[in-house]
Design a protein around this motif. Structure first.
Motif, PDB file in Angstrom:
ATOM      1  N   GLU A 149       0.118   3.671   1.247  1.00 56.07           N
ATOM      2  CA  GLU A 149      -0.191   3.931   2.674  1.00 56.07           C
ATOM      3  C   GLU A 149      -0.568   2.999   3.091  1.00 56.07           C
ATOM      4  N   PRO A 150      -0.174   2.209   4.100  1.00 59.04           N
ATOM      5  CA  PRO A 150       0.240   0.723   4.851  1.00 59.04           C
ATOM      6  C   PRO A 150      -0.484   1.244   6.324  1.00 59.04           C
ATOM      7  N   PRO A 151      -0.995   0.002   6.313  1.00 61.22           N
ATOM      8  CA  PRO A 151      -1.483   0.590   8.068  1.00 61.22           C
ATOM      9  C   PRO A 151      -0.994   0.064   8.920  1.00 61.22           C
ATOM     10  N   ALA A 152      -1.251   0.922  10.157  1.00 58.83           N
ATOM     11  CA  ALA A 152       0.972   1.444  10.750  1.00 58.83           C
ATOM     12  C   ALA A 152       0.581   0.112  11.362  1.00 58.83           C
ATOM     13  N   THR A 153      -0.076  -0.776  11.797  1.00 56.12           N
ATOM     14  CA  THR A 153       0.084  -1.612  12.415  1.00 56.12           C
ATOM     15  C   THR A 153       0.027  -2.977  12.150  1.00 56.12           C
ATOM     16  N   GLN A 168      -7.682  -6.313  10.858  1.00 58.73           N
ATOM     17  CA  GLN A 168      -8.791  -5.818  10.819  1.00 58.73           C
ATOM     18  C   GLN A 168      -9.800  -5.482   9.406  1.00 58.73           C
ATOM     19  N   ARG A 169      -9.142  -4.982   8.872  1.00 59.85           N
ATOM     20  CA  ARG A 169      -9.382  -3.926   7.554  1.00 59.85           C
ATOM     21  C   ARG A 169      -9.723  -4.613   6.876  1.00 59.85           C
ATOM     22  N   HIS A 170      -8.338  -6.112   6.950  1.00 56.01           N
ATOM     23  CA  HIS A 170      -8.276  -6.574   4.991  1.00 56.01           C
ATOM     24  C   HIS A 170      -7.919  -8.164   5.399  1.00 56.01           C
ATOM     25  N   TYR A 186       0.519  -1.273  -0.188  1.00 55.71           N
ATOM     26  CA  TYR A 186      -0.213  -0.364  -0.378  1.00 55.71           C
ATOM     27  C   TYR A 186       0.675   0.991   0.226  1.00 55.71           C
ATOM     28  N   GLU A 204      -1.967  -5.867  12.963  1.00 51.69           N
ATOM     29  CA  GLU A 204      -3.444  -6.161  14.255  1.00 51.69           C
ATOM     30  C   GLU A 204      -4.044  -4.668  12.866  1.00 51.69           C
ATOM     31  N   LEU A 205      -4.013  -4.119  13.109  1.00 54.06           N
ATOM     32  CA  LEU A 205      -5.041  -2.825  11.730  1.00 54.06           C
ATOM     33  C   LEU A 205      -5.789  -3.236  10.289  1.00 54.06           C
ATOM     34  N   PHE A 206      -4.030  -3.795   9.892  1.00 56.48           N
ATOM     35  CA  PHE A 206      -3.891  -4.309   8.556  1.00 56.48           C
ATOM     36  C   PHE A 206      -5.183  -5.838   8.897  1.00 56.48           C
TER      37      PHE A 206
END
Length: 314
Positions: free
Chosen positions: A223-227, A233-235, A221, A229-231
């Motif tokens: 603008e990749p997810p910051a963590t 949760q989103r993808h 990405y 865990e967040l990745f």
């Protein structure tokens, strides 16, 4: 390509047609001065989502989660008047693959095709040793998921459903058993519970091996997810999110199931004196597998979608 949201489609809302001519609430700025053409209206996020959900709902009405086997010629026919590179690649694939099986293009096609193809291979091969192994692996994931912060209440029913499928496969083969597997994987509840479980296992595997997977996420990405865990949760965890290389590596490693993906895309180099293109093939073989292990699952990738392939000779 989403599955779960299709039940909540607002059919009273007109889908955005891409032209922005009065097809939904306007978020656009006022038009310019006299004589300036009116700027196209920008659809709202709600309009775009409604259109996507309507498309998915239409597809759900005409396609099963898992289709019937079809000859490779049916796949080739789709491109006969269009992409000739694809036609040439499919023609070459016919030397190795006899048939294919479509999966619904709902964003869950990789996970659904992966697990159906795997379970079917166990059923046809009567591989009781592998049945016992995968049952143990699935049961081990209960503790891993809990340790990873997932509530047992969320996944226990799904885990029981998958274990029941493996138990059915362990019984003597009959045509009924084969038909039942297909019926089950077309059932909304059974099929989606299993896909949900695979997504949670994938997420947990990625987070357990954060150091290994985070560099891949950074490269995926702008603008990749910051963590990690967040990745996830989103993808990874949401139904309908498309799968790519990272998802395949994670689930094949987590369940120790080797997979071959045949890429029907723009990749590949001319072969045979420039007489055509070979489809790119990539084997995802977990490190835990013994050297020389052959893939149990064969999937065909077309941009944004996965179907099941059947190799000649079983």
């Amino acid at each position: 390509m989403a599955d779960a949201p299709t039940d909540d489609v607002d059919t009273s809302r007109q889908p955005w047609d891409g032209g922005g001519q009065g097809t939904g609430p306007s978020n656009s700025a006022p038009t310019g001065g006299a004589g300036d053409p009116a700027a196209p209206e920008r659809p709202s996020d709600e309009d775009i989502l409604a259109q996507q959900n309507q498309i998915r709902a239409e597809q759900a009405r005409v396609s099963e989660y898992v289709g019937n086997e079809e000859p490779m010629s049916a796949l080739k026919e789709e491109y006969i008047n269009g992409n000739q590179n694809f036609v040439q690649k499919i023609a070459k694939l016919e030397a190795s693959y006899s048939t294919f099986r479509r999966t619904r293009g709902d964003g869950n096609c990789f996970f659904r095709g992966f697990i159906y193809s795997y379970l079917e291979s166990l059923l046809l091969a009567r591989d009781l040793t592998e049945c016992d192994r995968i049952k143990s692996v699935i049961q081990e994931w209960k503790g891993k998921l809990v340790d990873g912060g997932f509530q047992a209440l969320v996944f226990e029913d799904a885990m029981d459903v998958l274990l029941e499928q493996v138990a059915e496969i362990s019984k003597p083969y009959t045509n009924f058993a084969h038909d039942k597997l297909l019926v089950d994987m077309r059932d909304d509840t059974i099929s989606n519970l299993i896909v949900m479980l695979l997504r949670l296992i994938t997420s947990c595997e990625v987070q357990r091996r954060e150091d290994h997977f985070f560099p891949f996420i950074l490269g995926m990405y702008d603008e990749p997810p910051a963590t990690v865990e967040l990745f996830c949760q989103r993808h990874v965890e949401p139904m309908g999110e498309e799968s790519d290389h990272l998802h395949i590596v994670a689930i094949t490693d987590a369940l120790q199931i080797p997979v071959r993906v045949v890429y029907l895309d723009s990749s590949g180099l001319p072969t045979g004196g420039g007489s055509g293109l070979d489809a790119t093939v990539h084997d995802f073989v977990p490190d835990s597998c013994v050297p020389g292990t052959h893939p149990r699952v064969h999937l065909l990738y077309r941009p944004g979608h996965y179907d099941i392939l059947y190799a000649k000779g079983g």
